[in-house]
Design a protein around this motif. Structure first.
Motif, PDB file in Angstrom:
ATOM      1  N   PRO A  32       0.880  -1.183   0.041  1.00  0.00           N
ATOM      2  CA  PRO A  32      -0.125  -0.048  -0.047  1.00  0.00           C
ATOM      3  C   PRO A  32       0.915   1.184  -0.089  1.00  0.00           C
ATOM      4  N   ASN A  66       0.718   4.085   1.487  1.00  0.00           N
ATOM      5  CA  ASN A  66       1.095   4.649   2.862  1.00  0.00           C
ATOM      6  C   ASN A  66       2.354   3.789   3.323  1.00  0.00           C
ATOM      7  N   TYR A  67       2.397   2.643   3.238  1.00  0.00           N
ATOM      8  CA  TYR A  67       3.538   1.842   3.797  1.00  0.00           C
ATOM      9  C   TYR A  67       4.854   2.228   2.835  1.00  0.00           C
TER      10      TYR A  67
HETATM   11  C1  NAG Z   1      -2.768   2.228   4.520  1.00  0.00           C
HETATM   12  O1  NAG Z   1      -3.442   2.179   3.577  1.00  0.00           O
HETATM   13  C2  NAG Z   1      -4.402   0.861   3.764  1.00  0.00           C
HETATM   14  C3  NAG Z   1      -5.032   0.699   2.343  1.00  0.00           C
HETATM   15  O2  NAG Z   1      -5.242   2.034   1.758  1.00  0.00           O
HETATM   16  C4  NAG Z   1      -5.417   1.110   4.876  1.00  0.00           C
HETATM   17  O3  NAG Z   1      -6.205   0.119   4.928  1.00  0.00           O
HETATM   18  C5  NAG Z   1      -4.456   1.130   6.094  1.00  0.00           C
HETATM   19  O4  NAG Z   1      -5.422   1.539   7.336  1.00  0.00           O
HETATM   20  C6  NAG Z   1      -3.583   2.529   6.116  1.00  0.00           C
HETATM   21  N1  NAG Z   1      -2.696   2.430   7.277  1.00  0.00           N
HETATM   22  C7  NAG Z   1      -2.604   3.350   7.877  1.00  0.00           C
HETATM   23  C8  NAG Z   1      -1.598   3.323   9.189  1.00  0.00           C
HETATM   24  O5  NAG Z   1      -2.992   4.542   7.718  1.00  0.00           O
END
Ligand code: NAG
Length: 317
Positions: free
Chosen positions: A25, A27-28
């Motif tokens: 993802p 964000n990661y």
């Molecule tokens: C990162 O993105 C995923 C998929 O979009 C989401 O489900 C997840 O909650 C997010 N993680 C954080 C820590 O924000």
């Protein structure tokens, strides 16, 4: 980095991160890359923390660097923001100044560039510590004037009549054109004013020259502090870089500078500039030919600064 700034950056980079690295993802990917940059963490440590494998951590890192260069590259466009920059220095009583220019060294392991070899980075910095132009990746065996003459900044300033023909400031019938303040290892040019120096030890400075050098020295501090803060914020840049990856170092430095500008723009607090051991730039003072026109401009500015100082003292508070 605060959550709103992170999300802003994520929004900018997310589409391309997602398509280039669909297994993680976005964000990661972004968090993993920023973690490595901020803490100088190895790919193994990043991988453990974000539960991805090391190869993915490496891919995410370089992908984020590339996307930052693509999407935030405009944060270096000094020529488009010139009036604001000049105004910023005006507040610091440097009329018509559009930046302070200096070099920093980034150490690399091994003997690729000789003993204690490093890569040099030339940066133009604004009064508030923003990087206005960065030229990274010159071997430490090169002379500062050679680096300057080959940099894009030099070519741009020399080429762009508009930059140099910006409005001059008048002082007692003399004109002070637009200029940059440069550290002592650069040549004195009509638009690059370096401190007065005496190659002959016996000659002493006049009080005007001493006053100018003291103002100049303070201003040059802006570049040194900007690099200290850059390394405090992105500790990967405070470490010795591995010889076998040296070709990527300039790219990573530029990424760090762009993110630094981005966070300034977001109003994030400046990091502490205490970064432990950092290589000091210890370069000899320029001793080539001097440009008489440039000397004249420097004298006019020195005169202006000294008058400004005495006026300030004379004003009732
Ligand atoms: C990162 O993105 C995923 C998929 O979009 C989401 O489900 C997840 O909650 C997010 N993680 C954080 C820590 O924000």
């Amino acid at each position: 980095m605060s959550k709103p700034s992170f999300n802003l950056l994520l929004n900018l980079l997310s589409p391309s991160l997602e398509s280039a690295l669909p297994t993680i993802p976005p964000n990661y990917s972004l968090a993993a890359a920023l973690f490595r940059l901020a803490h100088g963490a190895s790919y193994k440590a990043v991988a453990r923390r974000f539960r991805i494998d090391s190869a993915e951590a490496c891919r995410a890192f370089y992908l984020v660097c590339k996307e930052v260069n693509d999407k935030l590259g405009h944060l270096f466009e000094f020529s488009s923001d010139l009036e604001t920059i000049v105004m910023g220095f005006g507040w610091n009583s440097l009329p018509n100044c559009f930046g302070v220019l200096g070099l920093a060294k980034f150490g690399i392991d091994g003997e690729l560039l000789g003993k204690d070899g490093s890569l040099m980075v030339q940066a133009l910095v604004g009064s508030e510590g923003r990087f206005l132009d960065v030229s990274a990746g010159w071997p430490s065996t090169m002379k500062p004037q050679t680096i300057l003459l080959q940099s894009k900044l030099y070519l741009e300033v020399e080429k762009s009549k508009e930059l140099l023909n910006g409005p001059s400031i008048e002082n007692d019938g003399h004109l002070i054109p637009r200029y940059i303040l440069g550290d002592s290892y650069f040549p004195l040019l009509t638009w690059l004013l370096t401190p007065y120096n005496r190659l002959n030890e016996e000659d002493s400075f006049s009080s005007l020259e001493r006053a100018f050098n003291s103002v100049h020295d303070n201003a040059i501090g802006i570049v040194r502090i900007a690099f200290q803060r850059l390394r405090a914020r992105w500790q990967l840049l405070a470490k010795q870089w591995k010889e076998e990856c040296v070709e990527f170092l300039p790219f990573v430095i530029v990424t760090g500078c762009l993110l630094h500008n981005f966070l300034i723009k977001c109003g994030e607090p400046m990091p502490d500039k205490n970064t432990g051991h950092v290589k000091e730039v210890d370069l000899p003072v320029f001793d080539g030919d001097v440009d008489e026109n440039a000397q004249r401009i420097r004298d006019i500015l020195a005169m202006h600064l000294s008058q400004w100082r005495s006026r300030k003292i004379a004003l009732p508070s």
